[in-house]
Design a protein around this motif. Structure first.
Motif, PDB file in Angstrom:
ATOM      1  N   SER A   1       0.871  -1.193   0.000  1.00  0.00           N
ATOM      2  CA  SER A   1       0.000   0.000   0.000  1.00  0.00           C
ATOM      3  C   SER A   1       0.899   1.232   0.000  1.00  0.00           C
ATOM      4  O   SER A   1       1.065   1.916   1.017  1.00  0.00           O
ATOM      5  N   LEU A   2       1.486   1.496  -1.153  1.00  0.00           N
ATOM      6  CA  LEU A   2       2.517   2.527  -1.261  1.00  0.00           C
ATOM      7  C   LEU A   2       1.985   3.919  -0.934  1.00  0.00           C
ATOM      8  O   LEU A   2       2.619   4.686  -0.207  1.00  0.00           O
ATOM      9  N   ASP A   3       0.821   4.263  -1.472  1.00  0.00           N
ATOM     10  CA  ASP A   3       0.273   5.601  -1.231  1.00  0.00           C
ATOM     11  C   ASP A   3      -0.013   5.823   0.257  1.00  0.00           C
ATOM     12  O   ASP A   3       0.255   6.913   0.794  1.00  0.00           O
ATOM     13  N   LEU A   4      -0.552   4.802   0.926  1.00  0.00           N
ATOM     14  CA  LEU A   4      -0.824   4.913   2.356  1.00  0.00           C
ATOM     15  C   LEU A   4       0.486   5.092   3.136  1.00  0.00           C
ATOM     16  O   LEU A   4       0.571   5.919   4.046  1.00  0.00           O
ATOM     17  N   LEU A   5       1.505   4.319   2.756  1.00  0.00           N
ATOM     18  CA  LEU A   5       2.806   4.424   3.419  1.00  0.00           C
ATOM     19  C   LEU A   5       3.382   5.830   3.268  1.00  0.00           C
ATOM     20  O   LEU A   5       3.818   6.451   4.249  1.00  0.00           O
ATOM     21  N   ILE A   6       3.386   6.342   2.061  1.00  0.00           N
ATOM     22  CA  ILE A   6       3.956   7.673   1.815  1.00  0.00           C
ATOM     23  C   ILE A   6       3.138   8.748   2.521  1.00  0.00           C
ATOM     24  O   ILE A   6       3.690   9.700   3.096  1.00  0.00           O
ATOM     25  N   ASP A   7       1.803   8.616   2.522  1.00  0.00           N
ATOM     26  CA  ASP A   7       0.965   9.574   3.250  1.00  0.00           C
ATOM     27  C   ASP A   7       1.333   9.600   4.730  1.00  0.00           C
ATOM     28  O   ASP A   7       1.421  10.675   5.350  1.00  0.00           O
ATOM     29  N   ASP A   8       1.546   8.432   5.310  1.00  0.00           N
ATOM     30  CA  ASP A   8       1.898   8.358   6.728  1.00  0.00           C
ATOM     31  C   ASP A   8       3.288   8.925   6.989  1.00  0.00           C
ATOM     32  O   ASP A   8       3.536   9.541   8.036  1.00  0.00           O
ATOM     33  N   ILE A   9       4.219   8.730   6.051  1.00  0.00           N
ATOM     34  CA  ILE A   9       5.553   9.317   6.193  1.00  0.00           C
ATOM     35  C   ILE A   9       5.453  10.833   6.232  1.00  0.00           C
ATOM     36  O   ILE A   9       6.069  11.498   7.088  1.00  0.00           O
ATOM     37  N   PHE A  10       4.663  11.391   5.332  1.00  0.00           N
ATOM     38  CA  PHE A  10       4.486  12.849   5.317  1.00  0.00           C
ATOM     39  C   PHE A  10       3.833  13.330   6.612  1.00  0.00           C
ATOM     40  O   PHE A  10       4.211  14.370   7.167  1.00  0.00           O
ATOM     41  N   LYS A  11       2.857  12.589   7.082  1.00  0.00           N
ATOM     42  CA  LYS A  11       2.132  13.008   8.286  1.00  0.00           C
ATOM     43  C   LYS A  11       3.010  12.922   9.535  1.00  0.00           C
ATOM     44  O   LYS A  11       3.041  13.846  10.340  1.00  0.00           O
ATOM     45  N   LYS A  12       3.738  11.816   9.696  1.00  0.00           N
ATOM     46  CA  LYS A  12       4.475  11.570  10.936  1.00  0.00           C
ATOM     47  C   LYS A  12       5.848  12.247  10.971  1.00  0.00           C
ATOM     48  O   LYS A  12       6.320  12.648  12.037  1.00  0.00           O
ATOM     49  N   ILE A  13       6.507  12.364   9.812  1.00  0.00           N
ATOM     50  CA  ILE A  13       7.847  12.955   9.799  1.00  0.00           C
ATOM     51  C   ILE A  13       7.819  14.427   9.425  1.00  0.00           C
ATOM     52  O   ILE A  13       8.455  15.265  10.090  1.00  0.00           O
ATOM     53  N   PHE A  14       7.061  14.762   8.376  1.00  0.00           N
ATOM     54  CA  PHE A  14       7.110  16.119   7.848  1.00  0.00           C
ATOM     55  C   PHE A  14       5.958  17.002   8.300  1.00  0.00           C
ATOM     56  O   PHE A  14       5.964  18.202   8.041  1.00  0.00           O
ATOM     57  N   GLY A  15       4.964  16.428   8.956  1.00  0.00           N
ATOM     58  CA  GLY A  15       3.868  17.240   9.486  1.00  0.00           C
ATOM     59  C   GLY A  15       2.790  17.564   8.487  1.00  0.00           C
ATOM     60  O   GLY A  15       1.836  18.285   8.796  1.00  0.00           O
ATOM     61  N   GLY A  16       2.890  17.076   7.270  1.00  0.00           N
ATOM     62  CA  GLY A  16       1.875  17.358   6.256  1.00  0.00           C
ATOM     63  C   GLY A  16       2.508  17.422   4.876  1.00  0.00           C
ATOM     64  O   GLY A  16       3.701  17.172   4.708  1.00  0.00           O
ATOM     65  N   LYS A  17       1.692  17.758   3.884  1.00  0.00           N
ATOM     66  CA  LYS A  17       2.186  17.839   2.509  1.00  0.00           C
ATOM     67  C   LYS A  17       2.251  19.282   2.046  1.00  0.00           C
ATOM     68  O   LYS A  17       1.579  20.161   2.571  1.00  0.00           O
ATOM     69  N   GLY A  18       3.073  19.507   1.002  1.00  0.00           N
ATOM     70  CA  GLY A  18       3.257  20.847   0.471  1.00  0.00           C
ATOM     71  C   GLY A  18       4.660  20.980  -0.066  1.00  0.00           C
ATOM     72  O   GLY A  18       5.341  19.986  -0.327  1.00  0.00           O
ATOM     73  N   ALA A  19       5.110  22.218  -0.230  1.00  0.00           N
ATOM     74  CA  ALA A  19       6.452  22.479  -0.758  1.00  0.00           C
ATOM     75  C   ALA A  19       7.434  22.677   0.389  1.00  0.00           C
ATOM     76  O   ALA A  19       7.101  23.261   1.423  1.00  0.00           O
ATOM     77  N   LEU A  20       8.672  22.196   0.200  1.00  0.00           N
ATOM     78  CA  LEU A  20       9.710  22.379   1.218  1.00  0.00           C
ATOM     79  C   LEU A  20      10.117  23.844   1.296  1.00  0.00           C
ATOM     80  O   LEU A  20      10.322  24.499   0.273  1.00  0.00           O
ATOM     81  N   ALA A  21      10.217  24.351   2.512  1.00  0.00           N
ATOM     82  CA  ALA A  21      10.657  25.730   2.732  1.00  0.00           C
ATOM     83  C   ALA A  21      11.730  25.748   3.811  1.00  0.00           C
ATOM     84  O   ALA A  21      11.635  25.027   4.803  1.00  0.00           O
ATOM     85  N   LEU A  22      12.770  26.578   3.596  1.00  0.00           N
ATOM     86  CA  LEU A  22      13.853  26.742   4.560  1.00  0.00           C
ATOM     87  C   LEU A  22      13.842  28.166   5.100  1.00  0.00           C
ATOM     88  O   LEU A  22      13.645  29.126   4.342  1.00  0.00           O
ATOM     89  N   TYR A  23      14.056  28.290   6.409  1.00  0.00           N
ATOM     90  CA  TYR A  23      14.035  29.608   7.043  1.00  0.00           C
ATOM     91  C   TYR A  23      15.248  29.769   7.958  1.00  0.00           C
ATOM     92  O   TYR A  23      15.516  28.902   8.795  1.00  0.00           O
ATOM     93  N   GLU A  24      15.957  30.874   7.784  1.00  0.00           N
ATOM     94  CA  GLU A  24      17.031  31.209   8.716  1.00  0.00           C
ATOM     95  C   GLU A  24      16.394  31.735  10.007  1.00  0.00           C
ATOM     96  O   GLU A  24      15.642  32.705   9.981  1.00  0.00           O
ATOM     97  N   ILE A  25      16.697  31.085  11.128  1.00  0.00           N
ATOM     98  CA  ILE A  25      16.129  31.494  12.418  1.00  0.00           C
ATOM     99  C   ILE A  25      16.989  32.619  12.979  1.00  0.00           C
ATOM    100  O   ILE A  25      18.094  32.386  13.479  1.00  0.00           O
ATOM    101  N   LYS A  26      16.513  33.833  12.884  1.00  0.00           N
ATOM    102  CA  LYS A  26      17.313  35.005  13.250  1.00  0.00           C
ATOM    103  C   LYS A  26      17.637  35.061  14.742  1.00  0.00           C
ATOM    104  O   LYS A  26      18.632  35.662  15.139  1.00  0.00           O
ATOM    105  N   ASN A  27      16.794  34.433  15.562  1.00  0.00           N
ATOM    106  CA  ASN A  27      17.023  34.468  17.012  1.00  0.00           C
ATOM    107  C   ASN A  27      17.928  33.338  17.496  1.00  0.00           C
ATOM    108  O   ASN A  27      18.126  33.183  18.703  1.00  0.00           O
ATOM    109  N   ALA A  28      18.469  32.555  16.568  1.00  0.00           N
ATOM    110  CA  ALA A  28      19.340  31.441  16.950  1.00  0.00           C
ATOM    111  C   ALA A  28      20.470  31.337  15.922  1.00  0.00           C
ATOM    112  O   ALA A  28      20.243  30.908  14.792  1.00  0.00           O
TER     113      ALA A  28
END
Length: 562
Positions: free
Chosen positions: A449-476
């Motif tokens: 069940s590849l789609d289910l597996l990948i959906d769960d990977i996105f949910k549990k590791i990445f917090g959801g789906k969308g585009a990757l974004a990088l942010y410089e944390i100015k306070n650290a």
């Protein structure tokens, strides 16, 4: 070389209990209950009385041992006011107990103790065919603890502070905690406050170095100099004249030239005082070819709970080495395979953790982390076009974007068809991913069940789906956060030169990734300990990760680590 045989002070302290090796303590105390009986005697005390009949009854009579046990109870009581349920594990209790013995004898019978110690040294060096000069009083002004990472050196330090003032060897004019970097300084400040130890940071104002009564000044070794030249944050050690009480955490984290300079500074600061030093890495710095350093720590290491003992107590991290025979895969394909294998390995541990939270809680296991360690942010001799940290970011970018090649590799890995064989001709991952196969594979139909597996990977590791974004944390300083869309941060990059990394990521990457700014969020790395932390991934250059507390590491990717 077997370093342990040179640790004469440690061996002498063991001999007071009638034993020769720490394993004798492990055998009797490992399974002893924590805490205290109704009469306020620790369970450890009762075992020590009954199980070590050959102990030195003059130095460790029943009454003296009882007095030490009561003192330790008072220290624990002080520390646990803000640490609910805290109790010393047996090896932590022993570290504190042995310090009690040493400080008590230095305070009340130093001459006799020194004589007994040298009598032991003469016998021991002859039996073990090693050479060491006699102990002098100054040799006992450094007390070192060789303890594995994760064994509680920080709490031992806090109790050592309380022990010092209990025995009141002298009135220190300055109390310093010297750390290798600012990150560790922050951690120590938080932990000392939690333990009720008065402390403060060194700030740009040089007046801040002067502490109030019994207050610990926390300062990085990099900010201490023998002679100040020009402006800046450095402090000349002449500002700390007099008898000092010094605590040193991991004083061997620099290059050899740096460590020699740091050693000179620490020795001058503690010349007329006392040093408590803590490290997990004494084994890496002690060598028979460096007789001076070897002799110094042979006479200073009072307690040895190095990694081999830590591991025997089931606290160590297990690891596996995958040996590939006749690698025929392209280097780029091999990197993709290992990235996906690491991803699946981490995800499987995350799933198992979530399914077994009660068991994890019983054994004080935290949610796992996935760490990638690289050597450089600005390029290596091997690959000047792309650094390992950049490569990992690109892997995340492509996986999150949905590149089909990653889907294909997931199928191949879970079907044990990676193309990588061991010396028996078996697929390299044949013993991996069993839990994932049980959950995501229809065993009767053999369909994943590849789609289910990948959906769960996105949910549990990445917090959801969308585009990757990088942010410089100015306070650290040095932190770059990773998130998908508007979801919470799922990862953090910790590096030194953020501006250079931003420049390279935009120019060298196959898919240029913009790094935006976040002026609101606080340090992501500091949030790891919070129970609601969403961080799953840590990425960093090797020298910036060396000081990280990896108590939660479950899956680690190592790229070009030299």
């Amino acid at each position: 070389m077997k370093i342990e045989k040179y640790l004469v002070l440690n061996k002498f302290m063991l001999s007071l209990f009638g034993i020769e090796d720490f394993k004798d303590f492990q055998l009797k105390l490992k399974d002893t209950a924590l805490g205290y009986e109704n009469d306020d005697r620790s369970y450890f005390y009762n075992v020590l009385l009954s199980s070590f009949p050959q102990r030195n009854k003059e130095i460790l009579s029943d009454y003296i041992l009882f007095r030490y046990d009561q003192n330790i109870s008072s220290y624990v009581g002080h520390i646990k006011r803000k640490r609910l349920g805290f109790n010393l594990k047996y090896f932590q209790y022993l570290a504190v107990l042995i310090t009690e013995i040493l400080l008590d004898n230095l305070k009340n019978r130093e001459r006799e103790f020194l004589y007994e110690l040298n009598e032991f040294l003469h016998r021991y060096t002859k039996e073990n065919k090693i050479e060491l000069e006699d102990f002098k009083a100054k040799d006992l002004k450094k007390i070192a603890f060789w303890m594995a990472t994760g064994s509680g050196k920080t709490l031992i330090m806090h109790i050592n502070y309380l022990q010092f003032f209990h025995y009141n060897l002298f009135s220190p004019e300055n109390i310093l905690l010297i750390t290798p970097n600012e990150g560790l300084s922050r951690q120590h400040f938080e932990e000392m406050e939690k333990s009720g130890i008065p402390c403060k940071f060194y700030s740009e104002n040089i007046a801040s170095i002067h502490s109030s009564d019994k207050e610990v000044l926390i300062i990085e070794i990099t900010k201490l100099v023998e002679e100040k030249k020009g402006k800046g944050l450095t402090v000349p050690i002449t500002e700390f004249e007099g008898r000092n009480l010094i605590f040193v955490d991991e004083g061997h984290k620099g290059k050899k030239s740096e460590e020699e300079r740091w050693t000179t500074i620490r020795n001058k600061l503690s010349e007329n005082g006392l040093v408590f030093e803590y490290s997990a890495t004494f084994g890496q710095i002690l060598d028979e070819r460096d007789r001076k350093t070897l002799a110094e720590y042979a006479k200073a290491i009072v307690f040895d709970y190095s990694y081999k003992y830590f591991y025997l107590d089931d606290y160590g991290k297990n690891f596996s080495v995958l040996n590939v025979k006749d690698l025929k895969t392209e280097e780029s394909d091999f990197s993709r395979i290992m990235f996906i294998a690491n991803l699946l390995d981490y995800f499987e541990q995350l799933v198992l953790y979530e399914q077994n939270t009660e068991i994890a809680s019983e054994y004080n296991l935290e949610k796992p982390l996935w760490i990638y360690v690289g050597t450089s942010v600005t390029g290596t001799k091997i690959n000047k076009d792309k650094t390992d940290v950049e490569e990992i970011v690109e892997f995340f970018y492509k996986f999150i974007k949905g590149d089909t090649e990653f889907r294909d590799w997931i199928i191949r890995l879970l079907n044990y068809n990676s193309g990588l064989k061991d010396d028996q001709g078996t697929d390299l991952f044949v013993n991996k991913f069993r839990a994932l196969n049980n959950i995501y594979k229809d065993t009767e139909k053999g369909i994943l069940s590849l789609d289910l597996l990948i959906d769960d990977i996105f949910k549990k590791i990445f917090g959801g789906k969308g585009a990757l974004a990088l942010y410089e944390i100015k306070n650290a300083e040095g932190e770059i956060g990773l998130k998908i869309g508007e979801n919470p941060y799922f990862g953090v990059i910790n590096i030194g030169d953020v501006s250079q990394f931003k420049k390279r990521l935009g120019q060298k990457s196959e898919s240029p990734i913009e790094i935006k700014s976040d002026a609101i969020s606080d340090s992501l790395f500091d949030s790891i300990k919070k129970t609601d932390s969403t961080l799953n991934v840590l990425i960093g250059a090797k020298k910036f990760i060396e000081g990280w507390d990896t108590w939660r590491v479950s899956s680690m990717g190592l790229l070009n680590v030299g």
